[in-house]
Design a protein around this motif. Structure first.
Motif, PDB file in Angstrom:
ATOM      1  N   SER A  64      -1.939   6.338  -7.022  1.00 18.88           N
ATOM      2  CA  SER A  64      -2.541   6.136  -5.715  1.00 18.88           C
ATOM      3  C   SER A  64      -2.555   7.458  -4.953  1.00 18.88           C
ATOM      4  CB  SER A  64      -1.753   5.080  -4.932  1.00 18.88           C
ATOM      5  OG  SER A  64      -2.454   4.696  -3.769  1.00 18.88           O
ATOM      6  N   TYR A 117      -6.342   6.439   2.691  1.00 22.97           N
ATOM      7  CA  TYR A 117      -6.047   6.071   1.309  1.00 22.97           C
ATOM      8  C   TYR A 117      -7.345   6.026   0.505  1.00 22.97           C
ATOM      9  CZ  TYR A 117      -1.323   4.730   2.776  1.00 22.97           C
ATOM     10  OH  TYR A 117      -0.029   4.746   3.252  1.00 22.97           O
ATOM     11  N   TRP A 176       5.852   9.204  -2.547  1.00 26.73           N
ATOM     12  CA  TRP A 176       4.682  10.010  -2.225  1.00 26.73           C
ATOM     13  C   TRP A 176       5.068  11.479  -2.275  1.00 26.73           C
ATOM     14  CZ3 TRP A 176      -0.104   8.130  -1.984  1.00 26.73           C
ATOM     15  CH2 TRP A 176      -0.254   6.756  -1.768  1.00 26.73           C
ATOM     16  N   ARG A 202      -3.672   9.603  -1.222  1.00 20.92           N
ATOM     17  CA  ARG A 202      -3.984   9.520   0.199  1.00 20.92           C
ATOM     18  C   ARG A 202      -4.037  10.921   0.802  1.00 20.92           C
ATOM     19  NH1 ARG A 202       1.721   7.014   2.702  1.00 20.92           N
ATOM     20  NH2 ARG A 202       2.929   8.948   2.595  1.00 20.92           N
ATOM     21  N   SER A 262       0.837  -1.199   0.000  1.00 20.81           N
ATOM     22  CA  SER A 262       0.000   0.000   0.000  1.00 20.81           C
ATOM     23  C   SER A 262       0.873   1.251   0.000  1.00 20.81           C
ATOM     24  CB  SER A 262      -0.934   0.009   1.219  1.00 20.81           C
ATOM     25  OG  SER A 262      -1.898  -1.012   1.125  1.00 20.81           O
ATOM     26  N   ARG A 307      -3.291  -1.528  -4.313  1.00 19.91           N
ATOM     27  CA  ARG A 307      -4.613  -1.559  -3.710  1.00 19.91           C
ATOM     28  C   ARG A 307      -5.042  -3.011  -3.538  1.00 19.91           C
ATOM     29  NH1 ARG A 307      -7.113   2.220  -1.312  1.00 19.91           N
ATOM     30  NH2 ARG A 307      -9.136   1.804  -2.255  1.00 19.91           N
ATOM     31  N   SER A 366      -7.793   2.488   4.539  1.00 22.93           N
ATOM     32  CA  SER A 366      -7.860   2.371   3.089  1.00 22.93           C
ATOM     33  C   SER A 366      -9.304   2.090   2.668  1.00 22.93           C
ATOM     34  CB  SER A 366      -6.939   1.246   2.601  1.00 22.93           C
ATOM     35  OG  SER A 366      -7.056   1.079   1.195  1.00 22.93           O
ATOM     36  N   TYR A 408      -2.983   8.628   7.755  1.00 21.28           N
ATOM     37  CA  TYR A 408      -3.423   8.714   6.364  1.00 21.28           C
ATOM     38  C   TYR A 408      -4.791   8.067   6.150  1.00 21.28           C
ATOM     39  CZ  TYR A 408       1.546   9.703   5.611  1.00 21.28           C
ATOM     40  OH  TYR A 408       2.809  10.232   5.682  1.00 21.28           O
TER      41      TYR A 408
END
Length: 278
Positions: free
Chosen positions: A71, A212, A240, A73, A47, A52, A176, A210
Motif C-alpha cells: 500500500s 492513499y 509505514w 500513500r 487503511s 483497501r 483514498s 495523506y
C-alpha cells in the motif's frame, strides 16, 4: 440508551488466481466485510494497515509466494511537484473538478467502457456491465465522493465533456483513491497523474495529511508510476516507511518474504467496535 455488542470482523482468504501485475504469479487476498455502524472506524483502522476498500469489502494482498503489493500513500505536506508534474498541471488548466455524492451515471459508464477497452481489455473488469458499475460506485458504507473532471476549454460552451472520474473515500487521515478512469485518447494530458495531483491539493485544502494511492508493486509497469511522486510512503513489514530507492524492494517478490496467514491476521489491530445510540 442502546448499546450494540462488539462483534470482531471475520477474515477470509480468496482462492488463488493469476496475478494482474506480475507474470507467472498467483494472487490471493485477505478480506473482511465492511458494514454496520462501525464501518467507517474499521475502514480508517485497516487503511492504516495496508487494506483497501472495494464496495463493502476491505482487502489486502496475501499471496503465498510474494509480498510485492505494498500500500502506498503520499505525505501531503512533504510533496512538491516535479518539473514534469508542473507541466501536467499547466496542460490541464481547462479541466474543472466537480465533486458529487456516489451516484453512477450513463455518462460515467460510457467513459469507463472506453477506458477499459483501450487500456484493460483483458482485465478483471472487462465484462462489467452498467449494473455492476453502479454497484462499484454506489455500494459504499463509508463517506465517499465521485470526483468528476470536465474539459471546459474556451471553445466549449456546455458544462464540459467528462474526461475523468475518481471514486474517492474520505478517511480520518486522508483521501483514498478507490478507483479512477479517464479519457484514453487524451494521452498527452496525463490525466491519471493530473487527478492524483488534484487530490493532493484537495487533501491539503482540507487539512488531511495523506493521499492513499492503492498498491505499489516493484517490477510492475502498471504500478511503477506511483514511485514518481515524492513524499511517497509504503506499508512494508507492518509499518509505514519512506519508499527510498524503489529498486531496494525487489526482495518482496521472493517467497521467503511471506508470513503465514494466521500470523498476518494476529497482527491486525482492530478499532473498538462498540457503538452507542442515544
Amino acid at each position: 440508551m442502546r448499546h450494540t455488542l462488539p462483534i470482531a470482523p471475520q477474515f477470509y482468504v480468496t482462492a488463488p488466481q493469476p496475478c494482474p501485475y506480475l507474470d507467472g504469479r498467483m494472487e490471493r487476498k485477505l478480506f473482511t466485510a465492511l458494514q454496520g455502524d462501525t464501518a467507517e472506524k474499521l475502514n480508517d483502522a485497516l487503511s492504516l494497515q495496508g487494506f483497501r476498500r472495494s464496495q463493502n469489502v476491505l482487502y489486502r494482498p496475501s499471496c503465498a509466494d510474494c509480498s510485492a503489493c505494498m500500500s502506498a500513500r503520499i505525505k501531503v505536506n512533504e510533496f512538491a511537484p516535479s518539473r514534469s508534474q508542473r507541466k501536467t498541471l499547466r496542460k490541464n488548466n481547462d479541466i474543472a473538478r466537480v465533486a458529487n455524492s456516489p451516484w453512477a451515471t450513463e455518462e460515467q459508464y460510457a467513459l469507463f467502457r472506453s477506458y477499459l477497452d483501450a487500456r484493460h481489455a483483458t482485465g478483471g473488469m472487462a465484462d462489467m456491465d452498467i449494473f455492476e458499475f453502479a454497484a462499484m460506485i454506489e455500494e459504499t458504507p463509508v463517506r465517499s465522493r465521485v470526483v468528476e473532471y470536465r474539459d471546459r476549454s474556451p471553445a466549449d460552451e456546455s458544462e464540459g465533456d467528462l474526461v475523468g472520474v475518481c471514486l474517492t473515500d474520505v478517511l480520518q487521515d486522508g483521501l483514498s483513491l478507490v478507483y479512477s478512469f479517464y479519457q484514453p485518447e487524451m494521452t498527452a494530458q496525463s490525466l491519471g497523474t493530473f487527478m492524483i495531483l488534484d487530490h493532493i491539493e484537495i487533501a491539503r485544502a482540507a487539512g488531511l495529511p495523506y493521499v492513499y494511492l492503492g498498491y505499489w508493486v516493484p517490477g510492475s509497469d502498471k504500478m511503477g508510476y506511483k514511485a514518481n511522486f515524492n513524499g511517497l510512503e509504503i506499508f512494508k513489514s507492518g509499518r509505514w516507511q519512506d519508499i527510498g530507492n524503489p529498486s531496494d524492494h525487489s526482495s518482496e517478490t521472493h517467497p521467503l518474504s511471506v508470513e503465514p496467514i494466521a500470523e498476518q491476521v494476529a497482527r491486525i489491530t482492530l478499532p473498538d467496535q462498540r457503538s452507542t445510540d442515544k
